[in-house]
Design a protein around this motif. Structure first.
Motif, mmCIF file in Angstrom:
data_model
loop_
_atom_site.group_PDB
_atom_site.id
_atom_site.type_symbol
_atom_site.label_atom_id
_atom_site.label_comp_id
_atom_site.label_asym_id
_atom_site.label_seq_id
_atom_site.Cartn_x
_atom_site.Cartn_y
_atom_site.Cartn_z
ATOM 1 N N GLN A 145 41.576 39.818 37.324
ATOM 2 C CA GLN A 145 40.694 39.569 36.009
ATOM 3 C C GLN A 145 41.309 39.670 34.527
ATOM 4 N N ARG A 198 42.101 36.018 33.598
ATOM 5 C CA ARG A 198 40.621 35.761 33.012
ATOM 6 C C ARG A 198 39.522 36.272 33.941
ATOM 7 N N THR A 199 38.282 36.607 33.659
ATOM 8 C CA THR A 199 37.308 37.331 34.267
ATOM 9 C C THR A 199 36.804 36.382 35.423
#
Length: 179
Positions: free
Chosen positions: A149, A153-154
């Motif tokens: 993440q 990115r998450t």
């Protein structure tokens, strides 16, 4: 119907490329007025968890048999716990095959699978993962979710973590094919 796959011609290929590989290929124009419906009917997704038939393999065999007896057409089938696993395995069951990936066999199927096979991994993400030494799902699993993440990115990190483990929470139903 002729099958030119032995010539290297595949569905979705540009006509010029197909003609390069198979110079005797004839292209027949569409006659849209002759069609009553313009609907794709070559795939179906069934949730058979509540089936009263003894086991999903028997149920699917019966469905495939009925399709053949009714239409004369063969059908391929994949039985798996979720849409991700079904989509991944559809490449292994054609033509006229049946593939069952039981929950116990998910790891065996996924670990050697190349990351580019996973839904949502395009060329750029594949290259970023390869720079981290990740070629397959087994290697991808070595990374904690938080690290994925942070680096990707998450949402993407969570997707990578889930998909490398065969986790997909999408429900069986109407979906759009992203191929």
């Amino acid at each position: 119907m002729l099958n030119f796959s032995g010539e290297g011609v595949k569905a979705g290929m540009f006509v010029r490329d197909a003609k390069d590989r198979c110079p005797h290929l004839e292209i027949v124009p569409y006659n849209f007025e002759a069609y009553e419906e313009a609907v794709s009917c070559d795939e179906a997704f069934l949730d058979v968890t509540e089936s009263e038939v003894a086991g999903p393999e028997l149920l699917v065999s019966e469905i495939r048999k009925e399709i053949f007896e009714t239409t004369g057409c063969t059908a391929s089938a994949v039985i798996a716990a979720n849409m991700l696993m079904v989509r991944l395995a559809t490449r292994t069951d054609k033509p006229n095959g049946q593939c069952y990936i039981s929950p116990e066999k998910v790891d065996e199927y996924l670990l050697p699978l190349l990351i580019k096979t996973l839904r949502g991994i395009g060329h750029v993400l594949e290259q970023k993962l390869k720079k981290k030494g990740v070629q397959n799902c087994g290697q991808l699993r070595m990374f904690p979710k938080e690290a994925l993440q942070r680096d990707f990115r998450t949402k993407t990190g969570e997707m990578l973590w889930n998909y490398s483990r065969g986790v997909d929470n999408r429900l069986v139903g109407v979906i759009q094919d992203g191929r």
